[in-house]
Design an enzyme around this catalytic site. Structure first.
Site, PDB file in Angstrom:
ATOM      1  N   ARG A 135      -4.671  21.640 -19.868  1.00 19.13           N
ATOM      2  CA  ARG A 135      -6.134  21.527 -19.739  1.00 19.13           C
ATOM      3  C   ARG A 135      -6.763  22.507 -20.716  1.00 19.13           C
ATOM      4  NH1 ARG A 135      -7.710  22.787 -13.858  1.00 19.13           N
ATOM      5  NH2 ARG A 135      -7.029  20.666 -13.425  1.00 19.13           N
ATOM      6  N   ARG A 190     -12.770  29.649 -14.448  1.00 23.88           N
ATOM      7  CA  ARG A 190     -12.353  28.457 -15.213  1.00 23.88           C
ATOM      8  C   ARG A 190     -13.370  28.092 -16.307  1.00 23.88           C
ATOM      9  NH1 ARG A 190      -8.697  25.349 -11.905  1.00 23.88           N
ATOM     10  NH2 ARG A 190      -7.447  26.838 -10.743  1.00 23.88           N
ATOM     11  N   LYS A 217      -9.015  30.517  -7.564  1.00 21.77           N
ATOM     12  CA  LYS A 217      -9.783  29.975  -8.687  1.00 21.77           C
ATOM     13  C   LYS A 217     -11.270  30.264  -8.512  1.00 21.77           C
ATOM     14  CE  LYS A 217      -8.520  25.607  -8.076  1.00 21.77           C
ATOM     15  NZ  LYS A 217      -8.498  24.137  -7.915  1.00 21.77           N
ATOM     16  N   LYS A 249     -15.266  29.162 -10.224  1.00 21.88           N
ATOM     17  CA  LYS A 249     -15.923  28.171 -11.104  1.00 21.88           C
ATOM     18  C   LYS A 249     -17.387  28.505 -11.336  1.00 21.88           C
ATOM     19  CE  LYS A 249     -12.776  24.515  -9.814  1.00 21.88           C
ATOM     20  NZ  LYS A 249     -12.585  23.189  -9.196  1.00 21.88           N
ATOM     21  N   CYS A 299     -10.909  11.012  -9.093  1.00 23.72           N
ATOM     22  CA  CYS A 299     -10.028  12.029  -9.672  1.00 23.72           C
ATOM     23  C   CYS A 299      -8.787  11.352 -10.258  1.00 23.72           C
ATOM     24  CB  CYS A 299      -9.612  13.032  -8.599  1.00 23.72           C
ATOM     25  SG  CYS A 299      -8.480  12.320  -7.401  1.00 23.72           S
ATOM     26  N   CYS A 313      -0.576  13.566 -10.386  1.00 27.88           N
ATOM     27  CA  CYS A 313      -0.957  14.695  -9.538  1.00 27.88           C
ATOM     28  C   CYS A 313       0.043  14.894  -8.398  1.00 27.88           C
ATOM     29  CB  CYS A 313      -2.348  14.483  -8.958  1.00 27.88           C
ATOM     30  SG  CYS A 313      -2.812  15.873  -7.910  1.00 27.88           S
ATOM     31  N   CYS A 365      -7.035  13.262  -2.435  1.00 29.42           N
ATOM     32  CA  CYS A 365      -6.638  14.173  -1.358  1.00 29.42           C
ATOM     33  C   CYS A 365      -7.835  15.069  -1.063  1.00 29.42           C
ATOM     34  CB  CYS A 365      -5.396  14.992  -1.775  1.00 29.42           C
ATOM     35  SG  CYS A 365      -5.776  16.432  -2.782  1.00 29.42           S
ATOM     36  N   CYS A 381     -11.214  16.850  -6.173  1.00 27.27           N
ATOM     37  CA  CYS A 381     -11.452  16.972  -7.614  1.00 27.27           C
ATOM     38  C   CYS A 381     -12.453  15.950  -8.137  1.00 27.27           C
ATOM     39  CB  CYS A 381     -10.137  16.838  -8.371  1.00 27.27           C
ATOM     40  SG  CYS A 381      -8.889  17.997  -7.801  1.00 27.27           S
TER      41      CYS A 381
HETATM   42 FE1  SRM Z   1      -8.807  19.775  -9.209  1.00 29.06          FE
HETATM   43  C1  SRM Z   1      -5.827  20.906  -8.130  1.00 29.06           C
HETATM   44  C2  SRM Z   1      -7.231  17.650 -11.269  1.00 29.06           C
HETATM   45  C3  SRM Z   1     -11.725  19.211 -10.748  1.00 29.06           C
HETATM   46  C4  SRM Z   1     -10.446  21.141  -6.522  1.00 29.06           C
HETATM   47  N1  SRM Z   1      -6.849  19.399  -9.650  1.00 29.06           N
HETATM   48  C5  SRM Z   1      -5.761  20.017  -9.101  1.00 29.06           C
HETATM   49  C6  SRM Z   1      -4.463  19.594  -9.813  1.00 29.06           C
HETATM   50  C7  SRM Z   1      -4.231  20.565 -10.927  1.00 29.06           C
HETATM   51  C8  SRM Z   1      -3.230  19.453  -8.890  1.00 29.06           C
HETATM   52  C9  SRM Z   1      -2.322  20.652  -8.769  1.00 29.06           C
HETATM   53  O1  SRM Z   1      -2.786  21.739  -8.349  1.00 29.06           O
HETATM   54  O2  SRM Z   1      -1.146  20.513  -9.069  1.00 29.06           O
HETATM   55  C10 SRM Z   1      -4.936  18.226 -10.322  1.00 29.06           C
HETATM   56  C11 SRM Z   1      -4.200  17.694 -11.539  1.00 29.06           C
HETATM   57  C12 SRM Z   1      -4.155  16.195 -11.548  1.00 29.06           C
HETATM   58  C13 SRM Z   1      -3.718  15.630 -12.832  1.00 29.06           C
HETATM   59  O3  SRM Z   1      -2.619  15.043 -12.879  1.00 29.06           O
HETATM   60  O4  SRM Z   1      -4.446  15.732 -13.824  1.00 29.06           O
HETATM   61  C14 SRM Z   1      -6.421  18.430 -10.440  1.00 29.06           C
HETATM   62  N2  SRM Z   1      -9.328  18.759 -10.792  1.00 29.06           N
HETATM   63  C15 SRM Z   1      -8.561  17.856 -11.474  1.00 29.06           C
HETATM   64  C16 SRM Z   1      -9.376  17.082 -12.478  1.00 29.06           C
HETATM   65  C17 SRM Z   1      -8.607  16.726 -13.743  1.00 29.06           C
HETATM   66  C18 SRM Z   1      -9.939  15.831 -11.795  1.00 29.06           C
HETATM   67  C19 SRM Z   1     -10.507  14.769 -12.682  1.00 29.06           C
HETATM   68  O5  SRM Z   1     -10.203  13.608 -12.400  1.00 29.06           O
HETATM   69  O6  SRM Z   1     -11.267  15.053 -13.614  1.00 29.06           O
HETATM   70  C20 SRM Z   1     -10.540  18.063 -12.675  1.00 29.06           C
HETATM   71  C21 SRM Z   1     -10.238  19.073 -13.743  1.00 29.06           C
HETATM   72  C22 SRM Z   1     -11.329  20.048 -13.885  1.00 29.06           C
HETATM   73  C23 SRM Z   1     -11.197  20.962 -15.069  1.00 29.06           C
HETATM   74  O7  SRM Z   1     -11.279  20.461 -16.190  1.00 29.06           O
HETATM   75  O8  SRM Z   1     -11.063  22.167 -14.843  1.00 29.06           O
HETATM   76  C24 SRM Z   1     -10.559  18.750 -11.311  1.00 29.06           C
HETATM   77  N3  SRM Z   1     -10.719  20.206  -8.752  1.00 29.06           N
HETATM   78  C25 SRM Z   1     -11.797  19.748  -9.458  1.00 29.06           C
HETATM   79  C26 SRM Z   1     -12.990  19.848  -8.665  1.00 29.06           C
HETATM   80  C27 SRM Z   1     -14.374  19.377  -9.069  1.00 29.06           C
HETATM   81  C28 SRM Z   1     -15.149  20.398  -9.821  1.00 29.06           C
HETATM   82  O9  SRM Z   1     -14.689  21.531  -9.996  1.00 29.06           O
HETATM   83  O10 SRM Z   1     -16.263  20.076 -10.237  1.00 29.06           O
HETATM   84  C29 SRM Z   1     -12.610  20.394  -7.438  1.00 29.06           C
HETATM   85  C30 SRM Z   1     -13.527  20.605  -6.209  1.00 29.06           C
HETATM   86  C31 SRM Z   1     -14.454  21.740  -6.337  1.00 29.06           C
HETATM   87  C32 SRM Z   1     -13.848  22.981  -5.760  1.00 29.06           C
HETATM   88  O11 SRM Z   1     -13.118  23.659  -6.471  1.00 29.06           O
HETATM   89  O12 SRM Z   1     -14.090  23.239  -4.578  1.00 29.06           O
HETATM   90  C33 SRM Z   1     -11.184  20.616  -7.507  1.00 29.06           C
HETATM   91  N4  SRM Z   1      -8.209  20.905  -7.598  1.00 29.06           N
HETATM   92  C34 SRM Z   1      -9.029  21.332  -6.591  1.00 29.06           C
HETATM   93  C35 SRM Z   1      -8.229  22.019  -5.599  1.00 29.06           C
HETATM   94  C36 SRM Z   1      -8.744  22.677  -4.286  1.00 29.06           C
HETATM   95  C37 SRM Z   1      -9.177  24.078  -4.490  1.00 29.06           C
HETATM   96  C38 SRM Z   1      -9.512  24.793  -3.206  1.00 29.06           C
HETATM   97  O13 SRM Z   1     -10.587  25.379  -3.149  1.00 29.06           O
HETATM   98  O14 SRM Z   1      -8.713  24.753  -2.268  1.00 29.06           O
HETATM   99  C39 SRM Z   1      -6.890  21.952  -6.047  1.00 29.06           C
HETATM  100  C40 SRM Z   1      -5.635  22.511  -5.330  1.00 29.06           C
HETATM  101  C41 SRM Z   1      -5.526  23.989  -5.425  1.00 29.06           C
HETATM  102  O15 SRM Z   1      -6.221  24.667  -6.189  1.00 29.06           O
HETATM  103  O16 SRM Z   1      -4.696  24.500  -4.690  1.00 29.06           O
HETATM  104  C42 SRM Z   1      -6.921  21.250  -7.292  1.00 29.06           C
HETATM  105 FE1  SF4 Z   2      -4.912  15.509  -7.205  1.00 29.53          FE
HETATM  106 FE2  SF4 Z   2      -6.158  15.749  -4.916  1.00 29.53          FE
HETATM  107 FE3  SF4 Z   2      -7.282  16.675  -7.117  1.00 29.53          FE
HETATM  108 FE4  SF4 Z   2      -7.130  14.091  -6.788  1.00 29.53          FE
HETATM  109  S1  SF4 Z   2      -8.262  15.477  -5.465  1.00 29.53           S
HETATM  110  S2  SF4 Z   2      -6.558  15.189  -8.671  1.00 29.53           S
HETATM  111  S3  SF4 Z   2      -5.231  13.866  -5.710  1.00 29.53           S
HETATM  112  S4  SF4 Z   2      -5.448  17.449  -6.208  1.00 29.53           S
END
Ligand code: SRM
Ligand code: SF4
Length: 574
Positions: A81, A151, A214, A216, A434, A440, A479, A483
């Protein structure tokens, strides 16, 4: 509930804390792992540490079982990323990433994300170091795009539409730089940089154990809430006077993730701390980060984000500490309003008489298909484009800064390669998912691959009930991590298991209300039956111009989520 005494959570620290502490400021033994060709993956602590360098270890879940049968290890690879504050990338940089995706990734795609950057999926170990070097040569890095750090900093898209946009984007870049890790680890591991003794280095803002979780940040320009402020720990809401940026309202403590079955986790909106003048921006950013660094929960990662710290210590206590650390007193919040989200598609004319074209990229996936060779199209545009590209927080892309005499050439290429969709519905533009399966590791249900057909079904319902020009903000997330930001949608699906989702409804159009769970653990067929009934009722009973999310709340189909820390799981109010 707040408890001012409880500033630090006592108990056994999570193992991630040990990993960070022992990492020699994020170096670990990544270099040794990289040259180990017995496994395609990273071992022990390095599995976590590579995240701070912008990478996640993954394997393709579609082929996992088959490889297991053949007694092969999973096909380990990394997802990278990039860091692109405000989503800005030049055509020259685009050509480099386009080539890398084609030649060195398993899927060949560039994936635009919900946080204004791009990901490569499927980079095998032998290509990882050269990937960083290739990116570095073109001025892109991936530092701190994952891990327990601040981030990629978002900024409302279309920043050269007015002077304020331009200034806001510059602040997003400055905040990103200010909050970056200061360790030399990235340069040493990936760029063969000079070795520095980690004991002589310091991390004045993040701390040498980095953040509890993390973090943001956004810079947002009302009335457009395209970055979804309530998904973020720290937001700077731009306030302008006579076309000049004069300062920011500061919002702290948003976040969307939760865990199924764990009611101590919930989505939460950010709190308003008040207004600050521009010259205090970096101090306030550092103070919010360092307060969260010192008070965030390092025992339980499920409750470690800023939103939980605010709930535990109290918003006022947290705010006062930020004032003390930043040497500022928050002024009364300046008036502003969010009236829209999403992106403004098509051409707009900006300052300097330049033009900007916003393109809809379904799921942010830049990949050629027979019907729409959009990756080739982007390459052809990059070859002639004189401005830059801007990635949006809704997985779309802006061709920005096009001079008048190039407009028709860009338009022709966009049409020729399927980047312009004359018939795409408003509903499709307002839908998002997402990544989810197959890459993922945390995915419970399909999202990106499920979205296109699901949107078609909703389009048909809208047409059937006489609302073909209406749309509902519809988001699917594989999930409960959220995201795809389903927890700020009018209809949000949250993956629970294969073809099972929780259905949430009642968010609003501008992203300031969290939707409530309406049905639990239902299949796609049940979802569509439920939505058909709800959309029918909406078409019959709505007041003039009333949005779907507002209707289901007014009609008492669901109660609005008022204070999610207290009422998100309260079944008695739904
Ligand atoms: Fe996310 C984890 C993809 C935006 C909350 N996110 C992941 C991972 C890296 C899975 C992992 O930990 O192994 C996913 C990778 C999937 C893949 O194969 O690409 C993933 N997140 C994404 C992306 C690519 C979704 C998308 O379709 O665009 C976004 C990348 C953002 C970036 O460029 O940095 C993405 N993730 C978000 C958002 C939305 C936002 O930030 O606007 C959230 C919800 C907002 C928040 O943070 O509350 C989000 N992602 C999470 C979480 C839960 C964090 C938590 O507070 O518990 C995880 C899991 C974790 O961190 O343990 C996670
Ligand atoms: Fe993966 Fe869950 Fe984030 Fe979708 S919402 S990209 S399934 S970690």
């Amino acid at each position: 509930m707040s408890n001012e005494q409880n500033l630090v959570v006592e108990g056994k620290l999570s193992d991630n804390e040990r990993i960070k502490r022992e990492s020699k400021l994020l170096r670990g033994t990544i270099t040794e792992d990289l040259s180990d060709d017995i496994t395609g993956g990273f071992t022990s602590d390095n599995f976590q540490l590579i995240r701070f360098h912008g990478m996640y270890q993954q394997d393709d879940r579609d082929i996992r079982a088959e490889r297991q049968k053949q007694k092969l290890e999973p096909l380990h690879n990394v997802m990278l990323r990039a860091r692109l504050p405000g989503g800005v990338i030049t055509p020259q940089q685009w050509l480099v990433i386009d080539k890398f995706a084609k030649e060195h990734t398993m899927y060949g795609s560039i994936r635009l994300t919900t946080r204004q950057t791009f990901q490569f999926h499927g980079v095998l170990k032998p290509h990882i170091k050269s990937m960083h070097q290739t990116l570095n040569k073109t001025g892109i890095d991936s530092i701190a795009t994952a891990g327990d750090v601040n981030r990629n900093v978002l900024c409302t898209s279309n920043p050269i539409e007015s002077d304020v946009h331009q200034q806001a984007w510059q602040w997003a870049a400055k905040i990103s730089e200010h909050l970056l890790p200061k360790t030399n680890a990235y340069a040493e591991v990936w760029l063969d940089g000079e070795k520095v003794d980690s004991t002589q280095e310091d991390e004045p803002i993040l701390g040498t154990n980095y953040l509890p979780r993390k973090f943001k940040t956004t810079v947002v320009i009302p009335p457009l809430n395209d970055v979804d402020v309530h998904a973020n720990d720290l937001n700077f809401v731009a306030i302008a006077e006579n076309g000049e940026l004069i300062g920011f309202n500061v919002l702290v403590g948003g976040g969307l993730a939760m865990t199924h079955g764990d009611k101590s986790t919930y989505p939460r909106k950010a709190d308003d701390f008040g207004f600050i003048p521009l010259d205090k921006t970096l101090d306030v950013a550092a103070a919010v980060v360092s307060t969260q660094r010192d008070w965030g929960n390092r025992v339980n990662r499920k409750n470690a984000k800023t939103k939980y710290t605010l709930e535990r210590v109290g918003v006022d206590t947290f705010k006062k500490e930020v004032e003390k650390r930043a040497g500022v007193v928050f002024e009364e919040t300046r008036a502003y309003e969010f009236t829209e989200r999403g992106d403004r598609f098509g051409w707009v004319k900006g300052i300097d008489d330049k033009h900007h074209l916003t393109l809809f990229i379904e799921n942010g996936r830049i990949l050629d298909t027979e019907a729409s060779p959009i990756k080739t199209g982007m390459r052809e545009i990059a070859k002639i484009h004189q401005g830059d590209f801007r990635l949006t927080a809704n997985q779309n892309l802006i061709i920005a800064g096009v001079p008048e005499d190039q407009k028709s050439a860009i338009q022709d290429l966009a049409e020729q390669y399927g980047l312009i969709h004359p018939t795409v519905s408003k509903q499709r533009l307002d839908s998002m998912a997402c990544v989810s399966l197959p890459t993922c590791p945390l995915a419970m249900a399909e999202a990106e691959r499920y979205l296109p057909d699901a949107v078609t079904e909703i389009e048909q319902m809208l047409a059937k009930y006489g609302l073909p020009d209406e749309s509902i903000i519809y988001r699917v997330t594989g999930c409960p991590n959220g995201c795809g930001r389903a927890m700020l949608a009018e209809i949000g699906l949250v993956g629970k298991g294969p073809n099972k989702y929780n259905l949430h409804i009642g968010g609003n159009r501008n992203g300031t209300r969290i939707p409530r769970m309406f049905r639990e653990n239902i299949s796609d067929v049940e979802i569509m039956q439920t939505l058909d009934e709800l959309i029918k009722k909406w078409s019959e009973e709505r007041q003039e111009g009333e949005a779907f999310g507002d209707y289901v709340v007014r009609a008492n189909i669901v109660a609005p989520v008022i204070n999610s820390a207290e009422d998100f799981y309260d079944a008695s109010v739904s």
